[in-house]
Write a protein that holds these residues in place. Structure first.
Motif, PDB file in Angstrom:
ATOM      1  N   THR A 113       0.859  -1.183   0.000  1.00  0.00           N
ATOM      2  CA  THR A 113       0.000   0.000   0.000  1.00  0.00           C
ATOM      3  C   THR A 113       0.896   1.233   0.000  1.00  0.00           C
ATOM      4  OG1 THR A 113      -0.152   0.586   2.359  1.00  0.00           O
ATOM      5  CG2 THR A 113      -1.473  -1.304   1.609  1.00  0.00           C
ATOM      6  N   LEU A 114       0.288   2.413  -0.165  1.00  0.00           N
ATOM      7  CA  LEU A 114       1.058   3.655  -0.129  1.00  0.00           C
ATOM      8  C   LEU A 114       0.943   4.384   1.211  1.00  0.00           C
ATOM      9  CD1 LEU A 114       0.518   5.002  -3.746  1.00  0.00           C
ATOM     10  CD2 LEU A 114       2.635   4.141  -2.721  1.00  0.00           C
ATOM     11  N   GLY A 115       0.426   3.694   2.224  1.00  0.00           N
ATOM     12  CA  GLY A 115       0.420   4.287   3.563  1.00  0.00           C
ATOM     13  C   GLY A 115      -0.474   5.503   3.708  1.00  0.00           C
ATOM     14  N   GLU A 116      -1.649   5.438   3.097  1.00  0.00           N
ATOM     15  CA  GLU A 116      -2.580   6.575   3.109  1.00  0.00           C
ATOM     16  C   GLU A 116      -3.027   6.977   4.509  1.00  0.00           C
ATOM     17  OE1 GLU A 116      -3.073   4.390  -0.823  1.00  0.00           O
ATOM     18  OE2 GLU A 116      -2.802   3.848   1.297  1.00  0.00           O
ATOM     19  N   GLU A 117      -2.984   6.033   5.459  1.00  0.00           N
ATOM     20  CA  GLU A 117      -3.454   6.321   6.812  1.00  0.00           C
ATOM     21  C   GLU A 117      -2.345   6.779   7.744  1.00  0.00           C
ATOM     22  OE1 GLU A 117      -6.769   6.128   8.058  1.00  0.00           O
ATOM     23  OE2 GLU A 117      -7.083   6.185   5.889  1.00  0.00           O
ATOM     24  N   GLY A 118      -1.163   7.033   7.201  1.00  0.00           N
ATOM     25  CA  GLY A 118      -0.045   7.440   8.045  1.00  0.00           C
ATOM     26  C   GLY A 118      -0.267   8.785   8.718  1.00  0.00           C
ATOM     27  N   GLU A 119       0.320   8.940   9.904  1.00  0.00           N
ATOM     28  CA  GLU A 119       0.278  10.216  10.618  1.00  0.00           C
ATOM     29  C   GLU A 119       1.445  11.068  10.133  1.00  0.00           C
ATOM     30  OE1 GLU A 119       0.505   8.896  14.660  1.00  0.00           O
ATOM     31  OE2 GLU A 119      -1.673   8.775  14.853  1.00  0.00           O
ATOM     32  N   VAL A 120       1.163  12.289   9.730  1.00  0.00           N
ATOM     33  CA  VAL A 120       2.182  13.170   9.153  1.00  0.00           C
ATOM     34  C   VAL A 120       2.853  13.979  10.261  1.00  0.00           C
ATOM     35  CG1 VAL A 120       2.583  15.099   7.592  1.00  0.00           C
ATOM     36  CG2 VAL A 120       0.969  13.280   6.960  1.00  0.00           C
ATOM     37  N   ILE A 121       4.174  13.913  10.306  1.00  0.00           N
ATOM     38  CA  ILE A 121       4.922  14.590  11.368  1.00  0.00           C
ATOM     39  C   ILE A 121       5.181  16.068  11.076  1.00  0.00           C
ATOM     40  CG2 ILE A 121       7.096  14.607  12.656  1.00  0.00           C
ATOM     41  CD1 ILE A 121       7.193  11.537  12.222  1.00  0.00           C
TER      42      ILE A 121
END
Length: 294
Positions: free
Chosen positions: A39-47
């Motif tokens: 996957t492309l990590g769409e649910e990642g938390e952006v720092i």
């Protein structure tokens, strides 16, 4: 003789965090390294604050941004990237499912809902094309129990099950960390003044993830100080997800300090049963820069 490795990972940054040393080591040896990202990590938390608008955007703007981060990281490591189910037109097939219990997991395109026969066939096709000597992925609990990591493990097994015995890789590994390493690294971070970088240290009694196991269960390690520059460059490429505080200290969005090391552990397994390969259980290899295949 040059060898070919395929590593199967769930999201951009997983490849560097768990196998950056190993990939850079094998590339330096002249081996060919391929990374399959599910996957492309769409649910990642952006720092970074200046990129915060990417997080949770209804148009999944984070996906394209992390695609670029992944490309930069793989370039730093010298590896070739493949996106699972990518149709060649820029469209992705499977989406980040989020952490356990996330609303993202109910989406039809969430990776956890992928038909493993179908997704496994896509990966099996790539494996037939590449004919790798080595395949690497997570243990059955996905390293730290993330649903997409567990699914990446299941996907890899489904793909291997679709290969004939003649098509199977000679070496199959799961990613594990010796318990003594985890203890040493946690103790080291306490003395590294993480608070000076806005980071915290895991509690002394906090549980380790499932991938931290008794040392005897780790059959192979890769230790290579010469990979440090490549690994750091790859970590820095994943700027939305990783804070590189110093050359020895990094953290994810939870701000828990992690030691950046030049060593990674694995267990060689039977690709059909996922049991330890005969004759290798408890025979941990500790030669510096040993690699995963001679």
């Amino acid at each position: 003789m040059a060898r070919r490795l395929v590593l199967v990972h769930a999201h951009p940054d997983d490849e560097t965090l768990t196998c950056g040393t190993t990939m850079a080591h094998h590339v330096a040896r002249g081996d060919e390294v391929h990374v399959v990202t599910c996957t492309l990590g769409e649910e990642g938390e952006v720092i970074p604050a200046h990129l915060s608008e990417l997080e949770g955007h209804p148009d999944d703007l984070l996906a394209e941004h992390r695609r670029g981060e992944l490309a930069a990281a793989l370039d730093a490591l010298g590896a070739t990237g493949h996106l699972l189910g990518h149709d060649g037109l820029g469209r992705r097939r499977y989406r980040d499912s989020g952490m356990a219990g996330s609303a993202a997991a109910v989406r039809r395109d969430a990776f956890v809902n992928a038909d493993l026969t179908e997704a496994g066939a896509a990966l099996a096709g790539l494996l037939r094309e590449l004919r790798p000597d080595v395949v690497v992925t997570y243990d059955p609990q996905g390293g730290y129990s993330h649903p997409d990591h567990i699914q990446a493990h299941r996907l890899t097994r489904a793909a291997l099950d679709q290969l004939t015995d003649a098509e199977l890789p000679a070496h199959t590994y799961e990613i594990l960390t010796p318990r003594t390493w985890a203890q040493e690294d946690r103790a080291w971070t306490r003395g590294a003044s993480p608070a000076a970088y806005g980071l915290v240290v895991a509690g002394e009694d906090d549980p380790y993830p499932p991938s931290v196991v008794d040392d005897a269960l780790v059959t192979h390690v890769v230790e290579d100080a010469g990979t440090r520059a490549a690994k750091l460059a790859a970590l820095r490429a994943h700027a939305t997800q990783v804070i590189v505080a110093t050359d020895d200290l990094h953290a994810l969005s939870n701000l828990i300090a992690r030691r950046t090391t030049d060593r990674e552990g694995f267990r060689r397994v039977d690709p059909r049963t996922w049991e330890p390969s005969p004759g290798e259980a408890g025979e941990r290899t500790e030669r510096p820069a040993a690699g995963l295949v001679d």
